[in-house]
Design an enzyme around this catalytic site. Structure first.
Site, PDB file in Angstrom:
ATOM      1  N   GLU A  94       0.886  -1.257  -0.057  1.00 48.14           N
ATOM      2  CA  GLU A  94       0.200   0.123  -0.007  1.00 48.14           C
ATOM      3  C   GLU A  94       0.888   1.292  -0.188  1.00 48.14           C
ATOM      4  OE1 GLU A  94      -4.168  -1.151   2.133  1.00 48.14           O
ATOM      5  OE2 GLU A  94      -2.699  -0.998   3.482  1.00 48.14           O
ATOM      6  N   SER A 105      11.509   7.099   7.513  1.00 48.08           N
ATOM      7  CA  SER A 105      11.410   6.751   9.152  1.00 48.08           C
ATOM      8  C   SER A 105      11.925   5.521   9.273  1.00 48.08           C
ATOM      9  CB  SER A 105       9.789   6.880   9.170  1.00 48.08           C
ATOM     10  OG  SER A 105       9.770   6.466  10.680  1.00 48.08           O
ATOM     11  N   HIS A 143       8.616   6.345  20.502  1.00 50.52           N
ATOM     12  CA  HIS A 143       7.237   5.864  21.324  1.00 50.52           C
ATOM     13  C   HIS A 143       7.399   5.540  22.660  1.00 50.52           C
ATOM     14  CE1 HIS A 143       5.595   5.829  17.163  1.00 50.52           C
ATOM     15  NE2 HIS A 143       6.231   4.600  16.920  1.00 50.52           N
ATOM     16  N   ASN A 162      -3.439   5.648  16.269  1.00 48.84           N
ATOM     17  CA  ASN A 162      -4.485   5.233  15.514  1.00 48.84           C
ATOM     18  C   ASN A 162      -5.108   3.699  15.845  1.00 48.84           C
ATOM     19  OD1 ASN A 162      -4.701   7.816  13.583  1.00 48.84           O
ATOM     20  ND2 ASN A 162      -2.629   7.083  12.935  1.00 48.84           N
ATOM     21  N   CYS A 187      -1.045   6.327   9.870  1.00 51.39           N
ATOM     22  CA  CYS A 187       0.095   5.745  10.126  1.00 51.39           C
ATOM     23  C   CYS A 187      -0.323   4.459  10.871  1.00 51.39           C
ATOM     24  CB  CYS A 187       0.881   6.800  11.303  1.00 51.39           C
ATOM     25  SG  CYS A 187       1.387   8.152  10.552  1.00 51.39           S
TER      26      CYS A 187
HETATM   27  N1  SAH Z   1       9.063   1.099  10.013  1.00 50.79           N
HETATM   28  C1  SAH Z   1       9.128   2.460  10.077  1.00 50.79           C
HETATM   29  C2  SAH Z   1       8.241   3.170   9.032  1.00 50.79           C
HETATM   30  C3  SAH Z   1       6.859   2.857   8.827  1.00 50.79           C
HETATM   31  S1  SAH Z   1       5.815   3.040  10.258  1.00 50.79           S
HETATM   32  C4  SAH Z   1       8.800   3.101  11.337  1.00 50.79           C
HETATM   33  O1  SAH Z   1       8.484   2.163  12.045  1.00 50.79           O
HETATM   34  O2  SAH Z   1       9.117   4.294  11.853  1.00 50.79           O
HETATM   35  C5  SAH Z   1       5.378   4.659  10.086  1.00 50.79           C
HETATM   36  C6  SAH Z   1       5.053   5.405  11.415  1.00 50.79           C
HETATM   37  O3  SAH Z   1       3.887   4.770  11.819  1.00 50.79           O
HETATM   38  C7  SAH Z   1       6.031   5.160  12.669  1.00 50.79           C
HETATM   39  O4  SAH Z   1       6.293   6.204  13.400  1.00 50.79           O
HETATM   40  C8  SAH Z   1       5.262   4.193  13.145  1.00 50.79           C
HETATM   41  O5  SAH Z   1       5.535   4.093  14.630  1.00 50.79           O
HETATM   42  C9  SAH Z   1       3.882   4.814  13.295  1.00 50.79           C
HETATM   43  N2  SAH Z   1       2.704   3.936  13.566  1.00 50.79           N
HETATM   44  C10 SAH Z   1       2.452   2.559  13.478  1.00 50.79           C
HETATM   45  N3  SAH Z   1       1.292   2.251  13.943  1.00 50.79           N
HETATM   46  C11 SAH Z   1       0.784   3.397  14.455  1.00 50.79           C
HETATM   47  C12 SAH Z   1      -0.476   3.557  14.875  1.00 50.79           C
HETATM   48  N4  SAH Z   1      -1.263   2.718  15.261  1.00 50.79           N
HETATM   49  N5  SAH Z   1      -0.984   4.945  15.291  1.00 50.79           N
HETATM   50  C13 SAH Z   1      -0.180   6.044  14.925  1.00 50.79           C
HETATM   51  N6  SAH Z   1       1.158   5.620  14.449  1.00 50.79           N
HETATM   52  C14 SAH Z   1       1.583   4.605  14.264  1.00 50.79           C
END
Ligand code: SAH
Ligand code: SF4
Length: 345
Positions: A93, A192, A217, A291, A334
């Site tokens: 996606e 990222s 996080h 999210n 995200c």
């Molecule tokens: N794997 C990399 C890039 C893809 S994830 C990473 O983790 O940085 C992209 C972003 O979405 C990351 O900051 C990740 O932590 C965040 N993310 C993942 N699940 C999420 C959620 N449920 N709500 C908000 N952000 C989320």
């Protein structure tokens, strides 16, 4: 290693070496890049300014396959989510996010992801395979065509952990940056990472001014270990040191992403740890209400808690913003990108 089959998996320097091997002048690389990335050629036949012998030789060794659109959804805020089918049938996606004269594309770097973060839909099915640079850059090119608009920003923030697939991710950034391909400014190309320390160290040595974001996080080791089990190999102390070195070497300010989960990483102790982590680092903290993802009981923090955390950070002189959510109504926000089979789309 056998040479990549699809010609899109070659950035300028690898195209140049392939062409040099067959005695071709270097400017052919520029022509090929333009045919592929600016004119979206679908075969070598149509590349009329290339000698027919070269076209035939390329067609013998390579294919030129564009991912096929399987599904497309449009959010009420204009964000569009795409599901593509790749040459081997795998699917990924991407998301296109229009904002006031800009178009940002969030692209995937892997099919699935092996890091297993508790709050992320992508991690559910584990890692299926890495994408090659052509499969990454093609997502951006195809979203540009769909809007249609020039892509001003691209972020490796879709499915996958880019620094587990480091070389192909950098090659993709080079294609996106190349003036004969997508021509997106290096500073507008962001990776990222969830905190793969060797990747951050290598990224600091790349000559281009690409932008770095790190998904933190939690600055409390036990919390981070619990919600990001795949990152236990790279403790917070090592991450902090790598970030310090990155900033010193590049002079650039990375973003720390922080998805706020009610009762998990939004407590006063977590806030204090985050402030301590940021001390001495020139960073920007992006607070993101987590999210919703099916199958988890994790809930987003309350607005008042988010605001309190933002003010505590500001009071400690940490630069902070609270991210506006985009595309959540179509599960394009995200962490909501997940593995799907075309049949599910
Ligand atoms: N794997 C990399 C890039 C893809 S994830 C990473 O983790 O940085 C992209 C972003 O979405 C990351 O900051 C990740 O932590 C965040 N993310 C993942 N699940 C999420 C959620 N449920 N709500 C908000 N952000 C989320
Ligand atoms: Fe992978 Fe990033 Fe999702 Fe973690 S947040 S599972 S690293 S895509």
């Amino acid at each position: 290693m056998t040479a990549p089959y699809d010609i899109k998996a070659y950035d300028r320097s690898s195209l140049e070496s392939v062409l040099a091997e067959s005695g071709q002048p270097l400017f052919r690389a520029r022509q090929l890049l333009r045919w592929i990335w600016q004119r979206r050629a679908t075969s070598f036949d149509g590349m009329t300014d290339l000698p027919s012998t070269l076209r035939a030789a390329l067609a013998q060794r390579h294919v030129l396959f564009w991912p096929a659109l399987v599904a497309r959804e449009v959010s009420s805020d204009g964000t569009r989510k795409y599901l593509w089918r790749l040459a081997d049938g795998a699917s990924v996606e991407s998301v296109g996010i229009p904002t006031r004269g800009r178009l940002t594309v969030c692209f995937s770097t892997q099919v699935g992801c092996g890091m297993g973060c508790a709050f992320c839909a992508t991690g559910r099915g584990g890692l299926v395979r890495n994408l090659d640079c052509g499969e990454m850059a093609a997502q951006v090119a195809l979203v540009a065509d769909d809007f249609p608009a020039r892509v001003t920003n691209a972020v490796a923030m879709g499915q996958g952990e880019p620094f587990v697939n480091y070389d192909e991710t950098i090659r993709a950034l080079r294609i996106l940056n190349d003036p004969d391909a997508l021509g997106i400014g290096a500073r507008h190309l962001t990776v990222s990472t969830s905190g793969v320390v060797p990747g951050i160290r290598r990224f600091a040595t790349e000559p281009e001014q690409f932008t770095l974001a790190v998904s933190l996080h939690s600055a409390v080791q036990s919390t981070r270990d619990a919600i990001m089990p795949g990152l236990r190999t790279y403790p917070l102390s090592a991450l902090h040191e790598a970030l310090g070195d990155y900033i010193a070497k590049t002079g650039r300010r990375p973003t720390l992403e922080f998805a706020l989960i009610d009762g998990v990483n939004d407590t006063p102790e977590e806030t204090r740890a985050l402030i301590a982590f940021c001390r001495g680092l020139l960073v920007h903290v992006n607070l993101i209400p987590v999210n919703p993802v099916d199958g988890t009981r994790l809930r987003r923090s309350r607005d008042a808690t988010i605001e309190a955390m933002a003010s505590a950070l500001r009071a400690a002189d940490v630069e902070v913003s609270v991210r506006a959510e985009r595309g959540a109504d179509i599960n394009a926000a995200c962490g909501q990108l997940r593995q799907r089979t075309p049949r599910e789309a």
